[in-house]
Design a protein around this motif. Structure first.
Motif, PDB file in Angstrom:
ATOM      1  N   VAL A   3       0.843  -1.192   0.000  1.00 56.70           N
ATOM      2  CA  VAL A   3       0.000   0.000   0.000  1.00 56.70           C
ATOM      3  C   VAL A   3       0.881   1.246   0.000  1.00 56.70           C
ATOM      4  O   VAL A   3       2.013   1.242   0.526  1.00 56.70           O
ATOM      5  N   ASP A   4       0.384   2.304  -0.608  1.00 54.94           N
ATOM      6  CA  ASP A   4       1.111   3.574  -0.691  1.00 54.94           C
ATOM      7  C   ASP A   4       1.610   3.989   0.701  1.00 54.94           C
ATOM      8  O   ASP A   4       0.806   4.151   1.624  1.00 54.94           O
ATOM      9  N   PRO A   5       2.919   4.178   0.881  1.00 50.47           N
ATOM     10  CA  PRO A   5       3.436   4.523   2.209  1.00 50.47           C
ATOM     11  C   PRO A   5       2.928   5.856   2.740  1.00 50.47           C
ATOM     12  O   PRO A   5       2.942   6.076   3.956  1.00 50.47           O
ATOM     13  N   GLN A   6       2.476   6.742   1.871  1.00 53.15           N
ATOM     14  CA  GLN A   6       1.916   8.006   2.347  1.00 53.15           C
ATOM     15  C   GLN A   6       0.500   7.833   2.896  1.00 53.15           C
ATOM     16  O   GLN A   6       0.017   8.684   3.648  1.00 53.15           O
ATOM     17  N   ILE A   7      -0.157   6.739   2.546  1.00 59.88           N
ATOM     18  CA  ILE A   7      -1.497   6.445   3.048  1.00 59.88           C
ATOM     19  C   ILE A   7      -1.438   5.544   4.280  1.00 59.88           C
ATOM     20  O   ILE A   7      -2.337   5.572   5.126  1.00 59.88           O
ATOM     21  N   GLN A   8      -0.368   4.770   4.414  1.00 59.45           N
ATOM     22  CA  GLN A   8      -0.272   3.811   5.515  1.00 59.45           C
ATOM     23  C   GLN A   8      -0.487   4.439   6.893  1.00 59.45           C
ATOM     24  O   GLN A   8      -1.174   3.848   7.739  1.00 59.45           O
ATOM     25  N   PRO A   9       0.061   5.642   7.195  1.00 59.21           N
ATOM     26  CA  PRO A   9      -0.207   6.218   8.527  1.00 59.21           C
ATOM     27  C   PRO A   9      -1.686   6.447   8.801  1.00 59.21           C
ATOM     28  O   PRO A   9      -2.142   6.285   9.945  1.00 59.21           O
ATOM     29  N   LEU A  10      -2.446   6.802   7.789  1.00 61.49           N
ATOM     30  CA  LEU A  10      -3.892   6.965   7.944  1.00 61.49           C
ATOM     31  C   LEU A  10      -4.534   5.628   8.297  1.00 61.49           C
ATOM     32  O   LEU A  10      -5.392   5.556   9.194  1.00 61.49           O
ATOM     33  N   ASP A  12      -3.037   3.137   9.753  1.00 64.63           N
ATOM     34  CA  ASP A  12      -2.589   2.778  11.103  1.00 64.63           C
ATOM     35  C   ASP A  12      -3.447   3.455  12.172  1.00 64.63           C
ATOM     36  O   ASP A  12      -3.832   2.819  13.164  1.00 64.63           O
ATOM     37  N   ARG A  13      -3.759   4.723  11.962  1.00 67.51           N
ATOM     38  CA  ARG A  13      -4.599   5.440  12.942  1.00 67.51           C
ATOM     39  C   ARG A  13      -6.004   4.862  12.984  1.00 67.51           C
ATOM     40  O   ARG A  13      -6.580   4.679  14.068  1.00 67.51           O
ATOM     41  N   ALA A  14      -6.561   4.562  11.820  1.00 68.33           N
ATOM     42  CA  ALA A  14      -7.910   3.997  11.771  1.00 68.33           C
ATOM     43  C   ALA A  14      -7.945   2.622  12.439  1.00 68.33           C
ATOM     44  O   ALA A  14      -8.876   2.302  13.190  1.00 68.33           O
ATOM     45  N   ASN A  15      -6.922   1.814  12.192  1.00 69.72           N
ATOM     46  CA  ASN A  15      -6.891   0.472  12.769  1.00 69.72           C
ATOM     47  C   ASN A  15      -6.679   0.527  14.277  1.00 69.72           C
ATOM     48  O   ASN A  15      -7.230  -0.289  15.024  1.00 69.72           O
ATOM     49  N   ALA A  16      -5.896   1.496  14.739  1.00 72.13           N
ATOM     50  CA  ALA A  16      -5.670   1.633  16.178  1.00 72.13           C
ATOM     51  C   ALA A  16      -6.942   2.055  16.905  1.00 72.13           C
ATOM     52  O   ALA A  16      -7.167   1.667  18.064  1.00 72.13           O
ATOM     53  N   LEU A 204      -9.436  -8.161   1.653  1.00 71.77           N
ATOM     54  CA  LEU A 204      -9.166  -6.756   1.960  1.00 71.77           C
ATOM     55  C   LEU A 204     -10.251  -6.156   2.848  1.00 71.77           C
ATOM     56  O   LEU A 204     -10.363  -4.939   2.945  1.00 71.77           O
ATOM     57  N   GLY A 205     -11.033  -7.010   3.504  1.00 76.20           N
ATOM     58  CA  GLY A 205     -12.187  -6.552   4.262  1.00 76.20           C
ATOM     59  C   GLY A 205     -11.890  -5.935   5.604  1.00 76.20           C
ATOM     60  O   GLY A 205     -12.809  -5.508   6.308  1.00 76.20           O
ATOM     61  N   SER A 206     -10.626  -5.857   5.993  1.00 71.64           N
ATOM     62  CA  SER A 206     -10.253  -5.136   7.209  1.00 71.64           C
ATOM     63  C   SER A 206      -8.839  -4.594   7.026  1.00 71.64           C
ATOM     64  O   SER A 206      -8.033  -5.175   6.295  1.00 71.64           O
ATOM     65  N   GLY A 207      -8.591  -3.470   7.678  1.00 71.05           N
ATOM     66  CA  GLY A 207      -7.256  -2.895   7.640  1.00 71.05           C
ATOM     67  C   GLY A 207      -7.005  -1.872   6.572  1.00 71.05           C
ATOM     68  O   GLY A 207      -5.918  -1.278   6.530  1.00 71.05           O
ATOM     69  N   TYR A 208      -7.976  -1.626   5.686  1.00 73.25           N
ATOM     70  CA  TYR A 208      -7.735  -0.723   4.555  1.00 73.25           C
ATOM     71  C   TYR A 208      -8.801   0.372   4.455  1.00 73.25           C
ATOM     72  O   TYR A 208      -9.255   0.714   3.382  1.00 73.25           O
ATOM     73  N   LEU A 209      -9.176   0.917   5.585  1.00 70.87           N
ATOM     74  CA  LEU A 209     -10.084   2.061   5.706  1.00 70.87           C
ATOM     75  C   LEU A 209     -11.544   1.635   5.578  1.00 70.87           C
ATOM     76  O   LEU A 209     -12.306   1.741   6.526  1.00 70.87           O
ATOM     77  N   LEU A 210     -11.960   1.161   4.404  1.00 74.73           N
ATOM     78  CA  LEU A 210     -13.308   0.622   4.255  1.00 74.73           C
ATOM     79  C   LEU A 210     -13.271  -0.859   4.600  1.00 74.73           C
ATOM     80  O   LEU A 210     -12.427  -1.597   4.101  1.00 74.73           O
ATOM     81  N   THR A 211     -14.199  -1.284   5.471  1.00 68.72           N
ATOM     82  CA  THR A 211     -14.203  -2.680   5.905  1.00 68.72           C
ATOM     83  C   THR A 211     -15.428  -3.424   5.372  1.00 68.72           C
ATOM     84  O   THR A 211     -16.427  -2.807   4.986  1.00 68.72           O
ATOM     85  N   ASP A 212     -15.342  -4.740   5.410  1.00 67.97           N
ATOM     86  CA  ASP A 212     -16.467  -5.556   4.976  1.00 67.97           C
ATOM     87  C   ASP A 212     -17.681  -5.326   5.877  1.00 67.97           C
ATOM     88  O   ASP A 212     -18.821  -5.247   5.397  1.00 67.97           O
ATOM     89  N   ALA A 213     -17.441  -5.187   7.190  1.00 66.29           N
ATOM     90  CA  ALA A 213     -18.556  -4.930   8.114  1.00 66.29           C
ATOM     91  C   ALA A 213     -19.239  -3.608   7.791  1.00 66.29           C
ATOM     92  O   ALA A 213     -20.468  -3.488   7.862  1.00 66.29           O
TER      93      ALA A 213
END
Length: 313
Positions: A3-10, A12-16, A204-213
């Motif tokens: 994944v784009d490293p400039q998007i990864q921090p976003l 990380d915050r969402a997952n935290a 890709l249903g978790s961890g990438y901003l939009l989730t399956d749930a």
């Protein structure tokens, strides 16, 4: 490809922060959270200069509002994109996609009419697709008044809005109305079929901003119990895909609804509708709103604008 490293921090915050409690979540809660997140994407970015805007009424009852964006130095009559914002048919509005519409207007050199369609659950299906079709009809009917070239009208949208744009394009073809094109960004085109094992929803249903749930929650808000989800107004994949306006379908490598977009592009091509499929392997769902924090997302927005510009030239 990562994944784009400039998007990864976003991410990380969402997952935290952890997932919402969808059993207790209300539409108002989701709107407040999403609006705050979207506002943070553009915090501190310079304004998009050289765009004139005007809020307008597209229909009196039930009310249907819009906002027209036009390059200050643009031609008249101009090409135009009738745009439907994303947000799972539940969140989002003209303001959430204001910057993106300004960018498309400047990059393409065309007008953009952003549509404030009705949202679920207050206005469930089929309110949104009815509004999408009505908005396109209103813009066509008022093209001369608005300084638009009716021969160079396109429809577009992202996510849920991409589905609405696909619905509007199908309705236009059925009515014998020619469009210059359709821009479908990460479109959700099939709300009926169970996600296949090993597909993008599962992987890709978790961890990438939009989730399956979250996808399931949006669909449940939008579609009342008992609705046939194969209705093409809900799932444009089940519509007549032949004879439609040329399509640009943009997909992202880390998007759980990636398979919807890829499948729709393939189905359009199989039906004989011209398709340009733009795939951005390092980006996530909603990348068109992340151009202020990601160089790759900015490149993607420019690529989509270039493709649209060729269709409406």
């Amino acid at each position: 490809m990562a994944v784009d490293p400039q998007i990864q921090p976003l991410l990380d915050r969402a997952n935290a922060a952890g997932p919402p409690d969808f059993g207790r979540l209300t539409a108002a809660d989701m709107r407040a959270g999403i609006n705050a997140m979207l506002a943070s994407f553009n915090a501190g970015r310079p304004p998009v200069e050289g765009v004139e805007t005007r809020d307008m009424e597209l229909r009196a009852a039930p009310p249907l509002a819009g906002r027209i964006y036009r390059p200050a130095a643009g031609e008249r009559p101009s090409a135009a994109l009738v745009f439907f914002h994303g947000g799972g048919w539940v969140v989002g509005d003209i303001e959430s996609h204001d910057v993106f519409c300004r960018r498309i207007a400047t990059l393409v050199g065309c007008a953009v009419v952003s549509v404030d369609y009705r949202l679920a659950p207050e206005n469930p299906f089929p309110a949104a697709p009815e509004d999408a079709v009505a908005a396109l009809e209103a813009v066509r009917a008022r093209a001369e008044e608005l300084g638009l070239d009716p021969r160079r009208l396109a429809v577009g949208g992202d996510s849920a809005g991409g589905a609405l744009a696909a619905v509007a394009a199908q309705a236009a073809a059925k009515a014998g109305v020619g469009l210059a094109g359709q821009l479908l960004i990460c479109p959700a085109t099939d709300l009926a079929s169970p996600p296949p094992p090993g597909g993008s929803r599962e992987r890709l249903g978790s961890g990438y901003l939009l989730t399956d749930a979250e996808i399931r929650w949006y669909a449940d808000q939008y579609l009342p119990a008992g609705i046939d989800r194969t209705d093409p107004r809900a799932s444009p994949m089940f519509g007549n895909l032949a004879g439609l306006a040329p399509a640009i379908v943009a997909t992202a490598g880390y998007d759980p609804v990636r398979d919807d977009g890829i499948g729709y592009a393939e189905a359009l091509a199989h039906a004989g509708t011209p398709v340009e499929h733009l795939h951005f392997p390092t980006l996530v769902h909603g990348f068109n709103l992340l151009d202020a924090i990601s160089v790759e997302a900015d490149r993607a927005v420019r690529a989509m604008a270039g493709a649209l510009g060729r269709l409406v030239a």
